[in-house]
Design an enzyme around this catalytic site. Structure first.
Site, short mmCIF file in Angstrom:
data_model
loop_
_atom_site.label_atom_id
_atom_site.label_comp_id
_atom_site.label_asym_id
_atom_site.label_seq_id
_atom_site.Cartn_x
_atom_site.Cartn_y
_atom_site.Cartn_z
N PHE A 38 0.83 -1.22 0.00
CA PHE A 38 0.00 0.00 0.00
C PHE A 38 0.86 1.26 0.00
CE2 PHE A 38 -2.05 2.77 3.45
CZ PHE A 38 -2.63 3.62 2.54
N ASP A 58 9.65 -7.49 -3.18
CA ASP A 58 8.44 -7.80 -2.42
C ASP A 58 8.24 -9.31 -2.43
OD1 ASP A 58 5.86 -5.58 -1.89
OD2 ASP A 58 5.57 -7.72 -1.47
N THR A 62 1.60 -9.39 1.57
CA THR A 62 0.48 -8.43 1.55
C THR A 62 0.57 -7.49 0.35
OG1 THR A 62 1.67 -6.92 3.03
CG2 THR A 62 0.16 -8.48 4.07
N ASN A 124 19.57 -7.53 7.02
CA ASN A 124 19.97 -7.67 5.61
C ASN A 124 20.03 -6.31 4.90
OD1 ASN A 124 20.39 -10.41 5.68
ND2 ASN A 124 18.29 -10.92 5.07
N GLY A 127 22.88 -4.26 6.31
CA GLY A 127 24.13 -4.85 5.80
C GLY A 127 24.37 -4.46 4.35
N TYR A 170 5.06 -7.36 16.21
CA TYR A 170 5.22 -6.16 15.38
C TYR A 170 5.89 -5.04 16.17
CZ TYR A 170 3.86 -2.49 12.05
OH TYR A 170 3.85 -1.46 11.13
#
Ligand code: UDP
Length: 341
Positions: A38, A58, A62, A124, A127, A170
């Site tokens: 979104f 991606d 979602t 990641n 890094g 989360y």
């Protein structure tokens, strides 16, 4: 080429939106993780139109390809289907790290995966930023404040999070993301920006992401009961997605390295939202109350002094003005889904 296109979806032949021409000195190579989601896809639209070279990564948990389909095949655009829990090797100048489910039902669907995305995924990206010397913007959240005891919430507030509650995957995931960012900044000299994003709405929100705006709009459009969880006097403050995109870009382009709240300080109770949305949509829905959800933050409103001072940013789109655009999007989506059945 024309004959090759025969039989393809009509939309593929739509011309690309206008893209600014940039020479090699001002053109940036930008990675957007979660770029098919979104917020990510609206950010990608802006950066593409500004003429930059964009790579979207991606995992489509979602995010959806349709959100970026207008750019597929464009010379400045690349789409990688990969989960950022696995390392990614690309050469870029800037990284907007937005990848993570963000609606409570989505991030609670697989809490361990949410934690991995926000810890290993963020490592990641930091890094990668370290290796290629890129600037990195981390999408953090107002959820780092938990169920706040300070109101409105300034960035200096440390928060009030239940570390073992249903939202912890989360909230704590994003808190670790922030911790990692400043550890990499201090120890590895990575240039980091941290945006604490408050509730946001707009086109391309997931129809069924279970959030209050999407739920209430769909319920009102379908003449179904509008479900207020608990007593409905908990509050939220909603910003429109274009304001958020402006804020993210302003933050990336600034020299400000401390966390910055990005949100609209206009605060309403959930009961008020139900009335506002019903008023805008019309229809015959009744507002009903259902049991409260566990650990639901009771009040949320950003203090945006930092963003105003250091980024010269403030939201421009009013609540009703924005909601009308979001409602129009949901109307179109419902029409599309009816055509397809
Ligand atoms: N909420 C509600 N009805 C719904 C969905 C959400 O009353 O159908 C409430 C929820 O309990 C919370 C607020 O709306 O107090 C915002 O919830 P949302 O899931 O949109 O986002 P959050 O800000 O909690 O991450």
């Amino acid at each position: 080429l024309e004959s090759k296109m025969q039989g393809f979806d009509e939309r593929i032949r739509k011309p690309y939106p206008n893209v600014k021409y940039l020479n090699y000195r001002s053109k940036k190579r930008i990675l957007v993780t979660g770029g098919a989601g979104f917020v990510g896809s609206h950010l990608v639209d802006r950066l593409m139109k500004d003429g930059h070279d964009i790579t979207v990564v991606d995992n489509f948990f979602t995010g959806v390809k349709a959100n970026v389909e207008q750019w597929i095949g464009h010379a400045n655009f690349e789409l990688i289907h990969q989960d950022i829990v696995n390392p990614l090797f690309v050469e870029v100048d800037e990284i907007y790290h937005l990848a993570s489910p963000a609606s409570p039902p989505h991030y609670m669907f697989n809490p361990v995966k949410t934690i991995k995305t926000n810890t290993i995924g963020t490592i990641n990206m930091l890094g990668l930023a370290k290796r290629v010397g890129a600037k990195v913007l981390i999408a953090s959240t107002s959820e780092v404040y938990g169920d706040p005891e300070v109101h409105p919430q300034p960035e200096t507030y440390w928060g009030h999070v239940n570390p073992i509650g249903p939202r912890a995957c989360y909230d704590e995931g994003k808190r670790v993301s922030e911790t990692l960012s400043y550890a990499y900044a201090k120890h590895e000299k990575v240039s980091v920006r941290v945006a604490r994003i408050f509730n946001t709405h707009g086109p391309r929100m997931h129809m069924n992401d279970g959030r209050v705006v999407s739920n209430f709009i769909l319920q009102a459009l379908r003449n179904e009961p509008i479900t207020v969880y608990g007593r409905g006097n908990q509050t939220r403050s909603f910003q429109y997605v274009s304001d958020l995109v402006n804020g993210l870009i302003a933050l990336m382009d600034s020299n400000y390295t401390q966390p910055v709240n990005l949100g609209n300080p206009t605060e309403h109770t959930i009961n008020e939202f139900a009335v506002i949305i019903k008023g805008l949509v019309g229809g015959k829905s009744k507002v009903i109350t259902t049991p409260a959800v566990e650990d639901d933050p009771q009040r949320r409103k950003p203090d945006i002094t930092r963003a105003m001072t250091y980024l010269n940013w403030k939201p421009k789109v009013g609540l009703k003005e924005g909601l009308k655009m979001t409602i129009d999007y949901f109307k179109q989506e419902i029409k599309k889904s009816q055509k397809n059945v």
